[in-house]
Each structure stands twice: as structure tokens, then as C-alpha cells.
Design a protein around this motif. Structure first.
Motif, mmCIF file in Angstrom:
data_model
loop_
_atom_site.group_PDB
_atom_site.id
_atom_site.type_symbol
_atom_site.label_atom_id
_atom_site.label_comp_id
_atom_site.label_asym_id
_atom_site.label_seq_id
_atom_site.Cartn_x
_atom_site.Cartn_y
_atom_site.Cartn_z
ATOM 1 N N ALA A 1 7.778 2.464 3.932
ATOM 2 C CA ALA A 1 7.753 1.182 4.068
ATOM 3 C C ALA A 1 7.378 0.367 2.940
ATOM 4 C CB ALA A 1 6.240 0.735 5.172
ATOM 5 N N GLY A 2 7.192 1.220 1.829
ATOM 6 C CA GLY A 2 7.104 0.326 0.462
ATOM 7 C C GLY A 2 8.342 0.623 -0.236
ATOM 8 N N LYS B 1 19.263 7.003 6.111
ATOM 9 C CA LYS B 1 18.122 7.989 6.407
ATOM 10 C C LYS B 1 17.106 8.008 5.508
ATOM 11 C CE LYS B 1 18.988 12.328 8.149
ATOM 12 N NZ LYS B 1 19.239 13.563 8.352
ATOM 13 N N LEU B 2 16.946 7.719 4.106
ATOM 14 C CA LEU B 2 15.642 7.538 3.262
ATOM 15 C C LEU B 2 15.006 6.293 3.789
ATOM 16 C CD1 LEU B 2 14.269 8.735 1.045
ATOM 17 C CD2 LEU B 2 15.601 7.423 -0.544
ATOM 18 N N LEU B 3 15.691 5.182 4.446
ATOM 19 C CA LEU B 3 14.927 4.254 4.609
ATOM 20 C C LEU B 3 14.572 4.410 6.281
ATOM 21 C CD1 LEU B 3 17.581 1.446 3.270
ATOM 22 C CD2 LEU B 3 14.951 1.661 2.797
ATOM 23 N N GLY B 4 14.576 5.550 6.962
ATOM 24 C CA GLY B 4 14.023 5.851 8.130
ATOM 25 C C GLY B 4 15.184 5.762 9.374
ATOM 26 N N ALA C 1 0.984 -1.365 0.125
ATOM 27 C CA ALA C 1 -0.016 0.238 0.088
ATOM 28 C C ALA C 1 0.969 1.227 -0.135
ATOM 29 C CB ALA C 1 -0.987 -0.150 1.218
ATOM 30 N N ALA C 2 1.993 1.274 0.840
ATOM 31 C CA ALA C 2 2.703 2.466 0.956
ATOM 32 C C ALA C 2 3.587 2.463 -0.558
ATOM 33 C CB ALA C 2 3.934 2.094 2.128
ATOM 34 N N PHE C 3 3.560 1.427 -1.040
ATOM 35 C CA PHE C 3 4.710 1.608 -2.307
ATOM 36 C C PHE C 3 3.556 1.985 -3.423
ATOM 37 C CE2 PHE C 3 6.188 -0.937 -6.082
ATOM 38 C CZ PHE C 3 7.266 -0.235 -6.209
#
Length: 466
Positions: A116-117, A355-358, A84-86
Motif C-alpha cells: 500500500a506504500g 502483481k507487485l501492486l497486488g 506507514a507502509a512506505f
């Protein structure tokens, strides 16, 4: 036959599979040359980057770089992918994704919505077609905030790990370095010691030393002994004052086997630390270190380039909601990152991807003495990461770690970065520096010239604890 082909004039370029295309698109580094996966020419690299830019992001969900059935990190990435996020970006190519990231209207709110996507492979791919300034701009837009006894990662702040290593784990030597670092406003990310031995009893002794300092002076920070995760689990069972659990991790199952860990062991340690409830403002209890080249060093890279393997390690890290993650970017040596230029590029890539991955991404801005690099290269990377709002860096006396025998950033370097870029320590630590008169109330990027008598020399503080 591979679908990854590109006609350039009379020459037809072919790439065996997605892993081969990713490797050939990577900026030059000695580790990929050592592994035999690097581009053979600048022209081949440029062609691979053009093909990669045209590749739909959804390809990374259809073609895994390391088979699902052979690698638990691949299974983690695929099983925890949020379709859904993707969906918001599923129509984009890698090149389109780069453009979306760089748009002025795209902010951390948008990153958080799709985070998360996106998979590590997607993030690694887009980094390969970005210039250094692109990596800096996007990383600066990512605000990853974590908490234990203070708040790390706020915009306009730069934290430091105070690294008081000693070649014999001498308690007085370690304590003196801790107090020296505190006098320079270092230590808000963590007081973190690499022990000289694997002894659990020695690790517990060092944990108690740091806890005594933190509790006696009511310092809003946390401590960590960077021993193997199983040693920390044993220390917890012995009742040791464990704040953070540390472990080096890699981006493949085979690499982590070389480190003596897997996802189950990390989960056990995470749960054990959470149960201690030692945090005062948050419960991020893990500290991970990574570094390009570890997968090749462990013979666990599966033909995947070192930067993509590194980014896959971030999938492991984000599963456990860490307080701190840092790439030890130049530590493994010139076999993997040959010179200052390669180290700088790798540091910016790792910071951007994490950072982009959180992740609350920091960097050990460092090099070994046999690398073709010097402290000026580290100054350059420090400044670039400061602009990109790196979460934390290392602080070591004179930039020289006398136990691990490598060069990194000093207490003074952190002051330089904070002063020239207008950055501040973690807010709770800021207030402690002011309360203790280590920093003046009106300018917390500089140190006070007049300290209370008991802070006149670190040994005076050690006596207070004895």
C-alpha cells in the motif's frame, strides 16, 4: 532548469522533468517513438536508466507525472498512498528497491507489508532498470489470490479465460466453442464473451446462455460478457445473471473518459455486482482489461510514456479488488508495440507491475496480423509468463479470434503450458474436470482419452441444454 542531468565524457545529458526521464529510460517501443518521448539513442537510454536508478523513491511522492488537480487517477494514487507502509522502504533509491525486490530473503510476506506504500510510478520506474529475468523472478514471488466460484492465483496453478467469440453472436456457435474449450480443460478463470454488438438485450441473452451452461453442469467458474460497464449495470437492473462486471481501463482520467468511464461509474457497478451475491467462495466481482498504448490512442497520455501510463491503470484496478485483470498486450498493434521482442518485453513488464501492486494479473498473449510477430513469439511469451506464474491466459480455438481478428493463445497452448511447467487449473475446477471424467484422476495436466458418451461431441452437450 531540470535537476535531471548527467555528464558523460564531454556530453551533458539533460532531461526536462521526471516524466521525460522515465520516458527516456524505457526500453524501446514504437508507441513512445510515435508520441515523441522515446530516447533518441541507446546511449541516452542508458544514461536515463542510470539517473533513474539513483533517484530516491520518495521523489515520486514529491513530483507527480500528471498534475494532481488535473487528473483523478493522480488524486487516487496520492490520496490512497499509505505513508506507514512506505516508511520501511522510504530511504531507498529506485536501484536499491530493485536490489531489495531481488533478494532471496524478500518474499510475498514483505511485498504485502509494503504494497500500500508503493505507487504505480515507483513500480514502473523499477521495471525500467530490470532485465526480463528480474521481472520473471519477482513476479513469481507474488502470490495474488482471488475468488468468486473458484480460487485463482495459487502457486503452481494456471487458469484460462475461455473466449468463445463469434462474429454474429450466434448462440450455437458460441455454445459449441464453450464446450470445446471445456473439453480441453479451459475456462476456470472465466467464460468471457466479447459481444459483436453493444445491444443490452443481446448481452443479457449471452449471459443467460453461459449461466445455463454453468448451472446445468455445476461448473465451478464464472461468466462475463465484455460489454461496456453501463450496459452491465442496465443488465443487472433487468435481472440478468451477472457474475463479473467488465471494463477496459487506462491510467489517466482522459483515457478513461475515452472509454466512457470514471471512478464513480466503476464504483456504482462494483456495488451493484456485490449486491447480487452470486459468488460461492468469494466476492471479487470485477474484470478489467488494460494495454500499453491506450492512453496515446486516446490522446490522454500527457507526455508520459506508455508503460508508465499502463501501470497507473493498475491503481484504478486495485481500488475495486478485481477477480481478474489482464493486459491485452499486443492487441492495439505495431504502432505501439512494433514486433515480437517489444510485445514480449511489454507482457513481462505488465505482469510484473500488476502483481507487485497486488493484482491477479493475466495476459492476453497476442498480436495483430500487421505486427512483426508470429506464433513462435507468442509461444516464447507464454512460456516466460508460465514460469513467472501468470494468473491466467486466453483460450481460443486455433489461437484465431474470428470476431476480433487477432491472434492469441489456443486451448492447446494452455495444455502445453500446464504440462511442460507442471501447472494445474484452479483447484475447484480441477476437481470438476476429474468428476466429469474430462481429465484423469491421477494427472490433471492431461486430458482423458475416453470421455462419457454425452461429451463425445460438443453438439451433444448443446442438445442437453435445449
Amino acid at each position: 532548469m531540470s535537476n535531471y542531468r548527467y555528464q558523460l565524457g564531454s556530453h551533458l545529458y539533460r532531461f526536462d522533468n521526471l516524466a521525460d526521464l522515465m520516458a527516456k529510460a524505457s526500453p524501446m517501443r514504437s508507441g513512445d517513438q510515435l508520441a515523441g518521448v522515446a530516447a533518441l539513442s541507446s546511449e541516452q537510454r542508458a544514461v536515463a536508466q542510470m539517473l533513474l536508478a539513483e533517484l530516491p523513491l520518495k521523489t515520486f511522492l514529491e513530483e507527480t507525472l500528471i498534475p494532481y488537480e488535473k487528473d483523478e487517477i493522480t488524486r487516487l494514487i496520492i490520496d490512497e498512498h499509505d505513508a506507514a507502509a512506505f516508511s520501511e522502504i522510504s530511504h531507498l533509491t529506485v536501484g536499491d528497491f530493485r536490489n531489495w525486490l531481488l533478494q532471496e530473503t524478500t518474499t510475498e510476506v514483505d511485498f504485502k507489508r509494503i504494497r500500500a506504500g508503493i505507487t504505480p510510478e515507483m513500480v514502473a520506474a523499477v521495471s525500467k532498470i530490470m532485465r526480463n529475468q528480474d521481472l520473471i523472478l519477482v513476479a513469481k514471488k507474488c502470490n495474488i489470490i482471488t475468488q468468486f466460484r473458484n480460487t485463482i492465483g495459487l502457486p503452481g496453478h494456471l487458469s484460462t479465460r475461455l473466449q468463445p467469440n463469434h462474429p454474429t453472436d450466434d448462440v450455437n456457435g458460441i455454445a459449441a466453442t464453450i464446450f470445446d474449450g471445456l473439453m480441453y480443460g479451459n475456462g476456470d478463470a472465466v467464460l468471457g464473451i466479447n459481444p459483436a454488438t453493444d445491444s443490452v438485450s443481446q448481452a443479457v441473452k449471452l449471459m443467460k446462455l453461459m449461466d445455463d451452461v454453468i448451472q446445468h453442469y455445476e461448473i465451478p467458474t464464472q461468466s462475463c460478457v465484455l460489454t461496456h460497464v453501463t450496459n452491465t449495470i442496465e443488465a443487472i437492473e433487468l435481472g440478468a445473471p451477472v457474475d463479473l462486471v467488465f471494463q477496459s481501463i487506462g491510467g489517466t482520467e482522459a483515457t478513461n473518459q475515452g472509454f466512457g468511464v470514471n471512478l464513480n461509474i466503476l464504483n456504482e457497478a462494483h456495488q451493484a455486482a456485490l449486491e447480487l451475491k452470486r459468488g460461492t467462495v468469494g466476492n471479487n466481482v470485477m474484470y478489467f482489461e488494460t494495454g500499453q498504448g491506450s492512453a496515446l490512442s486516446a490522446n490522454g497520455h500527457h507526455g508520459v510514456d506508455q508503460q508508465t501510463c499502463e501501470t497507473r491503470a493498475y491503481a484504478v484496478a486495485r481500488k475495486f479488488k478485481p477477480l481478474l485483470v489482464n493486459t491485452v498486450v499486443g492487441f492495439i498493434g505495431p504502432e505501439y508495440l512494433f514486433d515480437g521482442k517489444q510485445i514480449i518485453r511489454a507482457g513481462l513488464e505488465d505482469h510484473f507491475c500488476g502483481k507487485l501492486l497486488g493484482l491477479p494479473m493475466g495476459c492476453d498473449i497476442c498480436y495483430t496480423n500487421h505486427a512483426y510477430a508470429d506464433q513462435n513469439d507468442m509461444d516464447n511469451l507464454l512460456t516466460l509468463l508460465g514460469v513467472a506464474e501468470c494468473s491466467f491466459i486466453m483460450g481460443i480455438p486455433g489461437s484465431d479470434d474470428i470476431m476480433l481478428n487477432y491472434q492469441t493463445t489456443s486451448f492447446h497452448d494452455a495444455l502445453y503450458a500446464r504440462q511442460v511447467l507442471g501447472l494445474r487449473p484452479a483447484p475447484e475446477f480441477d476437481q470438476w474436470l476429474k468428476k466429469m471424467q474430462i481429465a484423469p484422476a491421477d494427472n490433471l495436466t492431461q486430458l482423458s482419452n475416453t470421455l462419457p458418451d454425452r461429451f463425445a461431441h460438443p453438439l451433444n452437450m448443446i442438445k442437453e441444454l435445449s
